[in-house]
Design a protein around this motif. Structure first.
Motif, PDB file in Angstrom:
ATOM      1  N   GLY A 170       7.039   1.739   1.288  1.00  0.00           N
ATOM      2  CA  GLY A 170       5.720   0.953   1.253  1.00  0.00           C
ATOM      3  C   GLY A 170       5.921  -0.582   0.653  1.00  0.00           C
ATOM      4  O   GLY A 170       6.962  -0.688   0.026  1.00  0.00           O
ATOM      5  N   ALA A 171       5.027  -1.199   1.499  1.00  0.00           N
ATOM      6  CA  ALA A 171       5.330  -2.838   1.401  1.00  0.00           C
ATOM      7  C   ALA A 171       4.008  -3.419   1.088  1.00  0.00           C
ATOM      8  O   ALA A 171       3.274  -3.139   2.119  1.00  0.00           O
ATOM      9  CB  ALA A 171       6.194  -3.487   2.070  1.00  0.00           C
ATOM     10  N   LEU A 172       3.653  -4.385   0.309  1.00  0.00           N
ATOM     11  CA  LEU A 172       2.372  -5.181   0.235  1.00  0.00           C
ATOM     12  C   LEU A 172       2.346  -6.319   0.760  1.00  0.00           C
ATOM     13  O   LEU A 172       3.557  -7.153   0.765  1.00  0.00           O
ATOM     14  CB  LEU A 172       1.867  -5.401  -1.176  1.00  0.00           C
ATOM     15  N   ARG A 173       1.515  -6.824   1.280  1.00  0.00           N
ATOM     16  CA  ARG A 173       1.294  -7.975   2.078  1.00  0.00           C
ATOM     17  C   ARG A 173       0.499  -9.215   1.028  1.00  0.00           C
ATOM     18  O   ARG A 173      -0.564  -9.047   0.519  1.00  0.00           O
ATOM     19  CB  ARG A 173       0.093  -8.262   3.096  1.00  0.00           C
ATOM     20  N   ARG A 184       6.065 -10.172   2.715  1.00  0.00           N
ATOM     21  CA  ARG A 184       6.261  -8.829   2.426  1.00  0.00           C
ATOM     22  C   ARG A 184       6.943  -8.451   1.115  1.00  0.00           C
ATOM     23  O   ARG A 184       8.033  -8.958   0.953  1.00  0.00           O
ATOM     24  CB  ARG A 184       7.071  -8.178   3.631  1.00  0.00           C
ATOM     25  N   GLU A 185       6.236  -7.708   0.286  1.00  0.00           N
ATOM     26  CA  GLU A 185       6.946  -7.359  -0.998  1.00  0.00           C
ATOM     27  C   GLU A 185       6.850  -5.870  -1.226  1.00  0.00           C
ATOM     28  O   GLU A 185       5.977  -5.244  -1.179  1.00  0.00           O
ATOM     29  CB  GLU A 185       5.988  -8.030  -2.166  1.00  0.00           C
ATOM     30  N   GLU A 195      -2.547  -5.498  -9.766  1.00  0.00           N
ATOM     31  CA  GLU A 195      -2.572  -6.818  -9.727  1.00  0.00           C
ATOM     32  C   GLU A 195      -3.330  -7.152  -8.310  1.00  0.00           C
ATOM     33  O   GLU A 195      -4.215  -8.042  -8.253  1.00  0.00           O
ATOM     34  CB  GLU A 195      -1.156  -7.570  -9.816  1.00  0.00           C
ATOM     35  N   LEU A 196      -2.755  -6.679  -7.353  1.00  0.00           N
ATOM     36  CA  LEU A 196      -3.441  -6.961  -5.812  1.00  0.00           C
ATOM     37  C   LEU A 196      -4.718  -6.363  -5.838  1.00  0.00           C
ATOM     38  O   LEU A 196      -5.505  -7.110  -5.018  1.00  0.00           O
ATOM     39  CB  LEU A 196      -2.393  -6.807  -4.667  1.00  0.00           C
ATOM     40  N   LYS A 221     -10.210   0.158   3.894  1.00  0.00           N
ATOM     41  CA  LYS A 221      -9.870  -1.254   4.741  1.00  0.00           C
ATOM     42  C   LYS A 221      -9.221  -2.251   3.902  1.00  0.00           C
ATOM     43  O   LYS A 221      -8.272  -3.030   4.427  1.00  0.00           O
ATOM     44  CB  LYS A 221     -11.486  -1.861   5.188  1.00  0.00           C
ATOM     45  N   PHE A 222      -9.405  -2.187   2.666  1.00  0.00           N
ATOM     46  CA  PHE A 222      -8.686  -3.174   1.689  1.00  0.00           C
ATOM     47  C   PHE A 222      -7.198  -2.421   1.444  1.00  0.00           C
ATOM     48  O   PHE A 222      -6.232  -3.209   1.624  1.00  0.00           O
ATOM     49  CB  PHE A 222      -9.305  -2.904   0.359  1.00  0.00           C
ATOM     50  N   ILE A 223      -6.778  -1.209   1.905  1.00  0.00           N
ATOM     51  CA  ILE A 223      -5.373  -0.677   1.775  1.00  0.00           C
ATOM     52  C   ILE A 223      -4.755  -1.023   3.404  1.00  0.00           C
ATOM     53  O   ILE A 223      -3.650  -1.359   3.003  1.00  0.00           O
ATOM     54  CB  ILE A 223      -5.528   0.925   1.543  1.00  0.00           C
ATOM     55  N   SER A 224      -5.749  -0.979   4.285  1.00  0.00           N
ATOM     56  CA  SER A 224      -5.023  -1.203   5.821  1.00  0.00           C
ATOM     57  C   SER A 224      -4.744  -2.847   5.657  1.00  0.00           C
ATOM     58  O   SER A 224      -3.548  -3.029   6.093  1.00  0.00           O
ATOM     59  CB  SER A 224      -6.126  -0.911   6.551  1.00  0.00           C
ATOM     60  N   ASN A 225      -5.341  -3.711   4.962  1.00  0.00           N
ATOM     61  CA  ASN A 225      -5.096  -5.233   5.275  1.00  0.00           C
ATOM     62  C   ASN A 225      -3.819  -5.394   4.170  1.00  0.00           C
ATOM     63  O   ASN A 225      -3.121  -6.409   4.590  1.00  0.00           O
ATOM     64  CB  ASN A 225      -6.207  -5.722   4.586  1.00  0.00           C
ATOM     65  N   ALA A 226      -3.823  -4.499   2.988  1.00  0.00           N
ATOM     66  CA  ALA A 226      -2.762  -4.911   2.139  1.00  0.00           C
ATOM     67  C   ALA A 226      -1.284  -4.208   2.413  1.00  0.00           C
ATOM     68  O   ALA A 226      -0.229  -4.909   1.980  1.00  0.00           O
ATOM     69  CB  ALA A 226      -3.186  -4.246   0.824  1.00  0.00           C
ATOM     70  N   LEU A 227      -1.373  -3.011   3.107  1.00  0.00           N
ATOM     71  CA  LEU A 227      -0.215  -2.649   3.503  1.00  0.00           C
ATOM     72  C   LEU A 227       0.453  -3.304   4.534  1.00  0.00           C
ATOM     73  O   LEU A 227      -0.145  -3.441   5.674  1.00  0.00           O
ATOM     74  CB  LEU A 227      -0.414  -0.989   3.707  1.00  0.00           C
ATOM     75  N   TRP A 228       1.935  -3.337   4.454  1.00  0.00           N
ATOM     76  CA  TRP A 228       2.636  -3.844   5.496  1.00  0.00           C
ATOM     77  C   TRP A 228       3.127  -2.613   6.598  1.00  0.00           C
ATOM     78  O   TRP A 228       3.363  -1.787   5.960  1.00  0.00           O
ATOM     79  CB  TRP A 228       4.125  -4.524   5.050  1.00  0.00           C
ATOM     80  N   PRO A 229       3.137  -2.896   7.643  1.00  0.00           N
ATOM     81  CA  PRO A 229       3.709  -1.624   8.698  1.00  0.00           C
ATOM     82  C   PRO A 229       5.150  -1.101   8.070  1.00  0.00           C
ATOM     83  O   PRO A 229       5.988  -1.902   7.780  1.00  0.00           O
ATOM     84  CB  PRO A 229       3.999  -2.148   9.979  1.00  0.00           C
TER      85      PRO A 229
END
Length: 267
Positions: A170-173, A184-185, A195-196, A221-229
């Motif tokens: 998992g990685a966050l945008r 990508r973090e 925090e995000l 929708k917030f998870i979908s936008n925050a998660l990197w593929p």
């Protein structure tokens, strides 16, 4: 007593005389029949010409040639074949109505692809080969999956595989500023998630897992936008024949619950 007339009293035929032609009743009857036959033929030709002039578009349907029958049979076979192919495609793409989320993995990387396929892959967040993402089951998403089906494999993820993907890959945008592209973090702690996404009541990994499995939730929708593929690895044994459908012994298409076994080899 001998006749005194020459030739024994018989009448001599005059030299150079013309004998009258005898017309019998049979000959007259045949001539009349010939005249009637010519009249009937003339009347039939006249009637045919008039009917052709009256309706030039009318075609005889009572007598069909062998070529016409053969063409009709070939067209009927083609229509049946197209119908069977469409039914087969629909059966291949059947989605379990009880499932709400799909795990989609891109398995083909080729530069020569139609623009509509490239656009659909971009909208599905599958930019490169062996990238994966979660996708809610909606009509628009299913239409895009039909377009890119030969380039992807998908199925129904279990909670265990969702948790494993988010924990290990998992990685966050992260958007530090509007002037810069997102960064990508990788996810390392719950504090990073809070925090995000804390303002959306998402403060830990379990919240992300729960929201990822529930597209109806407000947080999805917030998870979908925050998660990197997710960036998966190529399996050591290989995937198999990517040019055939899964039900034909290939790879692409709907794997249903078997997607979890394949993705486990790629984490």
């Amino acid at each position: 007593m001998v006749s005194s007339k020459p030739n024994g009293g018989f009448r001599q035929k005059k030299k150079g005389g013309k004998r009258g032609k005898i017309i019998t009743e049979t000959l007259l009857k045949k001539r009349r029949e010939d005249v009637h036959e010519e009249e009937r033929a003339l009347a039939m030709r006249t009637s045919t010409q008039r009917s052709k002039k009256a309706d030039t578009t009318q075609k005889p349907t009572q007598y069909k040639t062998a070529a016409y029958l053969a063409t009709s049979k070939v067209n009927e076979i083609k229509r049946k074949r197209q119908l069977m192919q469409q039914l087969e495609v629909n059966s291949r793409f059947a989605i379990d109505p009880t499932q709400h989320v799909l795990l989609v993995v891109r398995i083909v990387q080729t530069p020569n692809m139609p623009d509509i396929v490239r656009t659909a892959l971009h909208l599905l967040k599958l930019p490169t080969i062996y990238t994966a993402t979660f996708l809610p089951v909606t009509e628009n998403n299913l239409n895009m999956l039909r377009i890119v089906e030969p380039y992807i494999m998908f199925g129904y993820p279990s909670r265990e595989i969702v948790q494993t993907l988010i924990t290990k890959l998992g990685a966050l945008r992260i958007q530090h500023s509007t002037a810069e592209p997102p960064v990508r973090e990788p996810i390392r702690s719950n504090e990073q998630i809070e925090e995000l996404l804390g303002k959306h009541d998402i403060i830990c990994l379990d919240d992300i897992v729960d929201a990822s499995l529930s597209p109806q939730a407000d947080q999805y929708k917030f998870i979908s936008n925050a998660l990197w593929p997710f960036r998966l690895h190529a399996p050591k044994e290989g995937l198999g024949n990517t040019s055939k459908h899964f039900i034909e012994g290939g790879v692409y298409g709907n794997h249903e619950h078997y997607i979890n076994q394949i993705v486990t080899r790629m984490i």
